[in-house]
Design an enzyme around this catalytic site. Sequence first.
Site, short mmCIF file in Angstrom:
data_model
loop_
_atom_site.label_atom_id
_atom_site.label_comp_id
_atom_site.label_asym_id
_atom_site.label_seq_id
_atom_site.Cartn_x
_atom_site.Cartn_y
_atom_site.Cartn_z
N SER A 220 -15.24 -2.75 -11.11
CA SER A 220 -16.32 -2.08 -10.37
C SER A 220 -17.58 -2.15 -11.22
O SER A 220 -17.50 -2.13 -12.46
CB SER A 220 -15.93 -0.61 -10.15
OG SER A 220 -17.07 0.20 -9.99
N ASP B 137 0.85 -1.20 0.00
CA ASP B 137 0.00 0.00 0.00
C ASP B 137 0.88 1.24 0.00
O ASP B 137 1.98 1.25 0.55
CB ASP B 137 -0.91 -0.01 1.24
CG ASP B 137 -2.18 0.80 1.03
OD1 ASP B 137 -3.28 0.21 1.03
OD2 ASP B 137 -2.07 2.04 0.85
N LYS C 222 -12.20 1.62 -14.71
CA LYS C 222 -12.69 0.32 -14.25
C LYS C 222 -13.19 -0.53 -15.43
O LYS C 222 -13.21 -1.76 -15.34
CB LYS C 222 -13.77 0.51 -13.19
CG LYS C 222 -13.19 1.05 -11.86
CD LYS C 222 -12.19 0.08 -11.28
CE LYS C 222 -11.55 0.56 -10.00
NZ LYS C 222 -10.65 -0.44 -9.40
N TYR D 293 -9.83 5.81 -5.10
CA TYR D 293 -11.28 5.82 -4.88
C TYR D 293 -11.62 6.72 -3.69
O TYR D 293 -12.44 7.62 -3.83
CB TYR D 293 -11.80 4.39 -4.67
CG TYR D 293 -13.30 4.34 -4.43
CD1 TYR D 293 -14.19 4.93 -5.33
CD2 TYR D 293 -13.83 3.71 -3.30
CE1 TYR D 293 -15.56 4.92 -5.10
CE2 TYR D 293 -15.19 3.68 -3.07
CZ TYR D 293 -16.06 4.29 -3.97
OH TYR D 293 -17.42 4.26 -3.74
N PRO E 169 -17.14 -5.36 -7.79
CA PRO E 169 -17.98 -5.15 -6.61
C PRO E 169 -19.09 -4.15 -6.90
O PRO E 169 -18.92 -3.22 -7.68
CB PRO E 169 -17.02 -4.57 -5.57
CG PRO E 169 -15.63 -4.77 -6.12
CD PRO E 169 -15.79 -4.81 -7.61
N TYR F 186 -12.89 7.74 -13.09
CA TYR F 186 -12.87 6.48 -12.31
C TYR F 186 -13.58 5.36 -13.08
O TYR F 186 -13.04 4.26 -13.25
CB TYR F 186 -13.54 6.74 -10.95
CG TYR F 186 -13.72 5.49 -10.11
CD1 TYR F 186 -12.66 4.98 -9.38
CD2 TYR F 186 -14.95 4.83 -10.06
CE1 TYR F 186 -12.82 3.82 -8.62
CE2 TYR F 186 -15.11 3.68 -9.30
CZ TYR F 186 -14.05 3.19 -8.57
OH TYR F 186 -14.21 2.04 -7.82
N ASN G 93 -5.95 -4.62 -6.23
CA ASN G 93 -7.07 -3.92 -5.59
C ASN G 93 -6.81 -2.42 -5.42
O ASN G 93 -7.76 -1.64 -5.32
CB ASN G 93 -7.32 -4.59 -4.23
CG ASN G 93 -8.20 -3.77 -3.31
OD1 ASN G 93 -9.41 -3.76 -3.44
ND2 ASN G 93 -7.57 -3.05 -2.36
N ASP H 23 3.94 2.66 -4.37
CA ASP H 23 3.01 3.41 -5.21
C ASP H 23 2.92 2.59 -6.49
O ASP H 23 3.91 2.50 -7.24
CB ASP H 23 3.57 4.82 -5.48
CG ASP H 23 2.67 5.62 -6.41
OD1 ASP H 23 1.81 5.02 -7.10
OD2 ASP H 23 2.83 6.85 -6.48
N VAL H 24 1.78 1.99 -6.75
CA VAL H 24 1.68 1.05 -7.89
C VAL H 24 1.92 1.72 -9.24
O VAL H 24 2.14 1.03 -10.23
CB VAL H 24 0.33 0.28 -7.91
CG1 VAL H 24 0.20 -0.63 -6.71
CG2 VAL H 24 -0.85 1.24 -8.03
N1 LIG Z 1 -16.15 0.56 -2.18
C1 LIG Z 1 -16.85 0.41 -3.30
O1 LIG Z 1 -18.05 0.73 -3.38
C2 LIG Z 1 -16.22 -0.21 -4.50
C3 LIG Z 1 -17.05 -0.64 -5.54
C4 LIG Z 1 -16.48 -1.18 -6.68
C5 LIG Z 1 -15.12 -1.32 -6.76
N2 LIG Z 1 -14.31 -0.90 -5.73
C6 LIG Z 1 -12.87 -1.07 -5.87
O2 LIG Z 1 -12.40 -1.86 -4.79
C7 LIG Z 1 -11.09 -1.43 -4.43
C8 LIG Z 1 -11.04 -1.03 -2.97
O3 LIG Z 1 -12.10 -0.12 -2.67
P1 LIG Z 1 -12.16 0.61 -1.24
O4 LIG Z 1 -13.55 1.10 -1.06
O5 LIG Z 1 -11.53 -0.24 -0.21
O6 LIG Z 1 -11.22 1.89 -1.58
P2 LIG Z 1 -10.16 2.70 -0.70
O7 LIG Z 1 -9.90 3.96 -1.45
O8 LIG Z 1 -10.61 2.78 0.71
O9 LIG Z 1 -8.86 1.77 -0.72
C9 LIG Z 1 -7.89 1.83 -1.73
C10 LIG Z 1 -6.56 1.41 -1.16
O10 LIG Z 1 -5.58 1.57 -2.21
C11 LIG Z 1 -4.47 2.29 -1.71
N3 LIG Z 1 -3.85 3.04 -2.80
C12 LIG Z 1 -4.34 4.14 -3.43
N4 LIG Z 1 -3.48 4.56 -4.34
C13 LIG Z 1 -2.42 3.72 -4.31
C14 LIG Z 1 -1.20 3.63 -5.02
N5 LIG Z 1 -0.87 4.54 -5.96
N6 LIG Z 1 -0.35 2.63 -4.74
C15 LIG Z 1 -0.65 1.72 -3.79
N7 LIG Z 1 -1.78 1.76 -3.06
C16 LIG Z 1 -2.65 2.74 -3.32
C17 LIG Z 1 -5.05 3.19 -0.63
O11 LIG Z 1 -4.03 3.63 0.29
C18 LIG Z 1 -6.09 2.27 0.01
O12 LIG Z 1 -5.50 1.47 1.01
C19 LIG Z 1 -10.73 -0.30 -5.40
O13 LIG Z 1 -10.09 -0.85 -6.53
C20 LIG Z 1 -12.09 0.23 -5.79
O14 LIG Z 1 -12.06 0.89 -7.03
C21 LIG Z 1 -14.84 -0.35 -4.60
#
Ligand SMILES: NC(=O)c1ccc[n+]([C@@H]2O[C@H](COP(=O)([O-])OP(=O)(O)OC[C@H]3O[C@@H](n4cnc5c(N)ncnc54)[C@H](O)[C@@H]3O)[C@@H](O)[C@H]2O)c1
Length: 253
Positions: free
Chosen positions: A144, A36, A161, A93, A187, A157, A89, A62-63
């Site tokens: 997503s 992360d 996706k 977001y 999701p 965004y 993941n 940082d990915v």
């Molecule tokens: N929550 C939702 O409703 C939902 C719905 C569909 C898809 N998703 C997808 O599921 C995943 C997780 O969602 P979430 O709600 O936990 O989001 P979130 O934003 O809370 O978590 C994202 C995580 O990615 C990390 N991150 C961000 N940029 C980064 C980078 N450059 N390098 C490494 N790490 C990085 C953040 O620190 C965080 O820990 C995401 O891919 C999101 O698009 C979420």
Amino acid sequence: MRLKDKVAIITGGGQGLGKEYAVTFCKEGAKVVIADINIDNAKEVEKTLIDMGGEALAVKVDVSKSDEVFMMAEKTVEKFGKIDVLVNNAAIYYGVAMKPFDTISEEEWERMFNVNVKGMWLCIKAAAPYMKQNGKGKIINISSGTWLMGIPMLLHYVTTKAAVVGMTRALSRELGEYGVCVNSISPGFTMTEASKTLPGRPPGLDEMMAQQTALGRNTEPTDLVGAAVFLASDASDFITGQMINVDGGCAMH
Ligand SMILES: NC(=O)c1ccc[n+]([C@@H]2O[C@H](COP(=O)([O-])OP(=O)(O)OC[C@H]3O[C@@H](n4cnc5c(N)ncnc54)[C@H](O)[C@@H]3O)[C@@H](O)[C@H]2O)c1
């Protein structure tokens, strides 16, 4: 223990859904790398897994940065000897403001694509050689339901996706001969902190989204783990190039 002794990297594993995958994979016997950009969160999750009696490693990455991503893969192999599973993941977001498409700046657009699309490609590039060596591997790309539904006011965004699914399909054909399966999970609207605090969210958003599901409620983080464990486990060895919607019957494609 469906993932016993599998080594799994979970990007964005420090919070939200990524944390949920990390905890569940650990319960299922996997050795988990929590990768992360927020190392404090990753370390907290690492501690949680170790306290549970599991094996874990927090890595700051940082990915969107190639050198950091390759270092993540090297550190994983140094600590655990192999890479069996990659859960892509990490994404931008949390904190993304809902707003009209023509008010998104070029910088916001580019950062979104750099992390959500390029970052995913880089992580696969870094992990795939180790999977090829093993003659087996599982890559799970988190998409997503937003692009299936055509959700407005999050264009950058949503577009990233959709790209995730194209990447999943094309890569499944490139990596199939090495025994590496590439699938994605879409999701639904999931009640993580990021969704609950989405800036610019219209009033009544949760209820409106819940009404569109067949099961009558929004997705909870725990709803996602079944599909993730399945796609990471040997039970899905003949499934590749697919997308699983985990959304309570919202998008039906
Ligand atoms: N929550 C939702 O409703 C939902 C719905 C569909 C898809 N998703 C997808 O599921 C995943 C997780 O969602 P979430 O709600 O936990 O989001 P979130 O934003 O809370 O978590 C994202 C995580 O990615 C990390 N991150 C961000 N940029 C980064 C980078 N450059 N390098 C490494 N790490 C990085 C953040 O620190 C965080 O820990 C995401 O891919 C999101 O698009 C979420």
